[in-house]
Design a protein around this motif. Structure first.
Motif, PDB file in Angstrom:
ATOM      1  N   ASN A 250     -11.971   7.317   6.446  1.00  0.00           N
ATOM      2  CA  ASN A 250     -10.985   6.285   6.073  1.00  0.00           C
ATOM      3  C   ASN A 250      -9.551   6.777   6.261  1.00  0.00           C
ATOM      4  O   ASN A 250      -8.651   6.405   5.494  1.00  0.00           O
ATOM      5  CB  ASN A 250     -11.192   5.818   4.630  1.00  0.00           C
ATOM      6  CG  ASN A 250     -12.471   5.033   4.452  1.00  0.00           C
ATOM      7  OD1 ASN A 250     -12.832   4.234   5.305  1.00  0.00           O
ATOM      8  ND2 ASN A 250     -13.174   5.276   3.362  1.00  0.00           N
ATOM      9  N   THR A 253      -6.764   2.693   7.468  1.00  0.00           N
ATOM     10  CA  THR A 253      -7.234   1.459   6.837  1.00  0.00           C
ATOM     11  C   THR A 253      -6.414   0.304   7.407  1.00  0.00           C
ATOM     12  O   THR A 253      -5.318   0.514   7.939  1.00  0.00           O
ATOM     13  CB  THR A 253      -7.048   1.501   5.316  1.00  0.00           C
ATOM     14  OG1 THR A 253      -5.630   1.604   5.020  1.00  0.00           O
ATOM     15  CG2 THR A 253      -7.776   2.701   4.710  1.00  0.00           C
ATOM     16  N   LYS A 254      -6.924  -0.887   7.296  1.00  0.00           N
ATOM     17  CA  LYS A 254      -6.195  -2.045   7.823  1.00  0.00           C
ATOM     18  C   LYS A 254      -4.846  -2.206   7.128  1.00  0.00           C
ATOM     19  O   LYS A 254      -3.848  -2.545   7.765  1.00  0.00           O
ATOM     20  CB  LYS A 254      -7.040  -3.313   7.667  1.00  0.00           C
ATOM     21  CG  LYS A 254      -8.248  -3.338   8.600  1.00  0.00           C
ATOM     22  CD  LYS A 254      -8.994  -4.659   8.523  1.00  0.00           C
ATOM     23  CE  LYS A 254     -10.138  -4.686   9.529  1.00  0.00           C
ATOM     24  NZ  LYS A 254     -10.879  -5.965   9.508  1.00  0.00           N
ATOM     25  N   LYS A 255      -4.819  -1.968   5.823  1.00  0.00           N
ATOM     26  CA  LYS A 255      -3.554  -2.067   5.098  1.00  0.00           C
ATOM     27  C   LYS A 255      -2.580  -0.991   5.577  1.00  0.00           C
ATOM     28  O   LYS A 255      -1.388  -1.261   5.796  1.00  0.00           O
ATOM     29  CB  LYS A 255      -3.778  -1.917   3.595  1.00  0.00           C
ATOM     30  CG  LYS A 255      -2.491  -2.052   2.765  1.00  0.00           C
ATOM     31  CD  LYS A 255      -2.765  -1.890   1.292  1.00  0.00           C
ATOM     32  CE  LYS A 255      -1.504  -2.120   0.467  1.00  0.00           C
ATOM     33  NZ  LYS A 255      -0.368  -1.277   0.875  1.00  0.00           N
ATOM     34  N   GLY A 256      -3.079   0.225   5.737  1.00  0.00           N
ATOM     35  CA  GLY A 256      -2.222   1.305   6.211  1.00  0.00           C
ATOM     36  C   GLY A 256      -1.676   1.036   7.603  1.00  0.00           C
ATOM     37  O   GLY A 256      -0.506   1.322   7.888  1.00  0.00           O
ATOM     38  N   GLU A 258      -1.168  -1.953   8.925  1.00  0.00           N
ATOM     39  CA  GLU A 258      -0.159  -3.006   8.810  1.00  0.00           C
ATOM     40  C   GLU A 258       1.154  -2.477   8.232  1.00  0.00           C
ATOM     41  O   GLU A 258       2.240  -2.835   8.684  1.00  0.00           O
ATOM     42  CB  GLU A 258      -0.688  -4.154   7.947  1.00  0.00           C
ATOM     43  CG  GLU A 258      -1.536  -5.162   8.689  1.00  0.00           C
ATOM     44  CD  GLU A 258      -0.760  -5.898   9.779  1.00  0.00           C
ATOM     45  OE1 GLU A 258       0.488  -5.952   9.729  1.00  0.00           O
ATOM     46  OE2 GLU A 258      -1.418  -6.423  10.696  1.00  0.00           O
ATOM     47  N   ASP A 259       1.055  -1.614   7.228  1.00  0.00           N
ATOM     48  CA  ASP A 259       2.263  -1.035   6.633  1.00  0.00           C
ATOM     49  C   ASP A 259       3.034  -0.215   7.667  1.00  0.00           C
ATOM     50  O   ASP A 259       4.270  -0.293   7.735  1.00  0.00           O
ATOM     51  CB  ASP A 259       1.888  -0.140   5.448  1.00  0.00           C
ATOM     52  CG  ASP A 259       1.368  -0.941   4.260  1.00  0.00           C
ATOM     53  OD1 ASP A 259       1.566  -2.168   4.230  1.00  0.00           O
ATOM     54  OD2 ASP A 259       0.755  -0.318   3.355  1.00  0.00           O
ATOM     55  N   THR A 260       2.305   0.546   8.468  1.00  0.00           N
ATOM     56  CA  THR A 260       2.951   1.344   9.515  1.00  0.00           C
ATOM     57  C   THR A 260       3.593   0.448  10.562  1.00  0.00           C
ATOM     58  O   THR A 260       4.701   0.720  11.045  1.00  0.00           O
ATOM     59  CB  THR A 260       1.922   2.278  10.185  1.00  0.00           C
ATOM     60  OG1 THR A 260       1.368   3.164   9.199  1.00  0.00           O
ATOM     61  CG2 THR A 260       2.567   3.109  11.286  1.00  0.00           C
ATOM     62  N   GLU A 262       4.800  -2.537  10.129  1.00  0.00           N
ATOM     63  CA  GLU A 262       6.013  -3.124   9.554  1.00  0.00           C
ATOM     64  C   GLU A 262       7.180  -2.132   9.616  1.00  0.00           C
ATOM     65  O   GLU A 262       8.312  -2.500   9.971  1.00  0.00           O
ATOM     66  CB  GLU A 262       5.750  -3.545   8.108  1.00  0.00           C
ATOM     67  CG  GLU A 262       6.921  -4.272   7.461  1.00  0.00           C
ATOM     68  CD  GLU A 262       6.598  -4.750   6.059  1.00  0.00           C
ATOM     69  OE1 GLU A 262       7.536  -5.168   5.352  1.00  0.00           O
ATOM     70  OE2 GLU A 262       5.421  -4.702   5.666  1.00  0.00           O
ATOM     71  N   ASP A 286      -3.424  -4.804  16.507  1.00  0.00           N
ATOM     72  CA  ASP A 286      -4.769  -5.358  16.320  1.00  0.00           C
ATOM     73  C   ASP A 286      -5.831  -4.445  16.927  1.00  0.00           C
ATOM     74  O   ASP A 286      -6.933  -4.298  16.374  1.00  0.00           O
ATOM     75  CB  ASP A 286      -4.865  -6.754  16.931  1.00  0.00           C
ATOM     76  CG  ASP A 286      -4.039  -7.776  16.164  1.00  0.00           C
ATOM     77  OD1 ASP A 286      -3.700  -7.508  14.991  1.00  0.00           O
ATOM     78  OD2 ASP A 286      -3.707  -8.834  16.747  1.00  0.00           O
ATOM     79  N   LYS A 289      -6.507  -1.745  14.552  1.00  0.00           N
ATOM     80  CA  LYS A 289      -7.354  -2.191  13.441  1.00  0.00           C
ATOM     81  C   LYS A 289      -8.835  -2.137  13.825  1.00  0.00           C
ATOM     82  O   LYS A 289      -9.681  -1.743  13.017  1.00  0.00           O
ATOM     83  CB  LYS A 289      -6.977  -3.619  13.031  1.00  0.00           C
ATOM     84  CG  LYS A 289      -5.667  -3.734  12.272  1.00  0.00           C
ATOM     85  CD  LYS A 289      -5.423  -5.174  11.886  1.00  0.00           C
ATOM     86  CE  LYS A 289      -4.133  -5.344  11.122  1.00  0.00           C
ATOM     87  NZ  LYS A 289      -3.888  -6.753  10.777  1.00  0.00           N
TER      88      LYS A 289
END
Length: 347
Positions: A250, A253-256, A258-260, A262, A286, A289
């Motif tokens: 892990n 992660t998808k959240k990580g 997306e945060d990167t 941004e 994408d 991801k």
């Protein structure tokens, strides 16, 4: 002894050397080339297998492992403790309620010690050295340092802020060097081991991973230099080059992701945003991801490689715990012309 792809490669190499030797001898002496080839292969392969099976005992030996908050480090600390080593598990969040540190402290063992260790902090590294010296019983020795702590990110070169490059280098390279240097006097006294995790990507680069790959290429160079220098002291230095274990660790992660994304988009210059375009940027995010859900889910090949680096009497220079796809890709990257690798693997 567990059989691995690395051992298969070594036995095949014995066969290649035997074939060359048999042909050379048969041209000088009248004898059966095939018979000599089989005989030489059997002898060389047998010597290799016996030497690979020889191991040292964990009794009286201590190992420091960095990056034990999760993933490989957490699993390795538990595994080495079960084998009988005294383990010093360095955790970034040992004093901040980290889940990995909590899990390690719950283990009912007098030989598993959790240390606060941020590999980028000289103060914490010095404190860890003193703790190891204080805790390590008389008659035991620091046999191994396992450099496992790491940081991974993604992004095309023009997208990634320079401070992210710096962070990758500080954690993956400079911090690793600092930890190694700090504990090396103890390891030298034990004629022990330095085992460092690198990456398959340190020998076959890929787009979108430049901060990580730059730091891992540097790790490979450092370990090679260290290995040459430590021979005189009887210290063995090994590198672990795993394939894709993202699904197991892990690390993405998808959240990580997306945060990167941004952060990268906000810090990108208007010129770079315009040239690349939002659609291309999002397509690459994408793709990352999707990549985050791939890879092997079983950590055991990597744990086994770490273990062999510590216990084999004649450890390998490089261990490649990776599936057949990545082994083939690594072979293409390191043995064939660049254009072949790019045509096959770079999109």
């Amino acid at each position: 002894m567990k059989w691995t792809w690395d051992k298969s490669d070594a036995v095949l190499m014995c066969g290649m050397v035997s074939a060359v030797g048999a042909m050379a001898v048969s041209t000088l002496v009248s004898c059966s080339c095939w018979l000599l080839f089989i005989l030489l292969w059997g002898v060389f392969a047998g010597i290799y297998i016996i030497s690979a099976a020889l191991e040292v005992s964990p009794e009286g030996r201590c190992v420091l492992v960095t990056g034990c908050d999760s993933g490989f480090g957490l699993a390795l600390a538990l595994h080495l403790n079960n084998l009988g080593f005294r383990v010093f598990a360095g955790c970034l969040l040992a004093e901040s309620g980290g889940e990995g540190a909590k899990q390690l402290r719950q283990v009912k063992s007098g030989k598993l010690h959790v240390l606060q260790l941020d590999v980028t902090s000289p103060k914490q590294i010095s404190a860890a050295v003193e703790q190891v010296k204080k805790i390590m019983p008389k008659g035991e020795m620091l046999w191994g340092v396992v450099n496992n702590a790491g940081y991974s990110t993604y992004g095309e070169v023009e997208w990634v802020p320079i401070d992210i490059f710096n962070k990758a280098l500080q954690v993956n390279t400079v911090g690793l060097i600092a930890v190694t240097k700090a504990f090396l006097p103890l390891v030298r006294k034990a004629k022990g081991r330095v085992v460092t995790i690198s990456s398959g990507l340190a020998r076959m680069a890929a787009p979108m991973r430049s901060p990580y790959i730059v730091s891992k290429y540097a790790v490979e160079g450092f370990c090679d230099c260290l290995r040459y220098e430590m021979r005189a002291w009887g210290v063995k230095v090994s590198i672990i080059e795993p394939g894709n274990f993202i699904a197991a660790t892990n690390i993405f992660t998808k959240k990580g992701i997306e945060d990167t994304a941004e952060i990268m988009w906000k810090q990108m210059s208007e010129e770079v945003k315009k040239d690349y375009g939002r659609s291309h940027f999002r397509a690459r995010v994408d793709l990352m991801k999707k990549y985050a859900n791939t890879g092997d889910t079983d950590l055991s090949p990597v744990l086994h490689a770490f273990t062999e680096g510590l216990v084999q009497r004649f450890p390998q220079v490089r261990y490649n715990p990776m599936n057949l796809y990545f082994r083939a890709r690594l072979f293409v990257a390191t043995h064939l012309p660049e254009w072949v690798y790019e045509r096959l693997y770079i999109q």
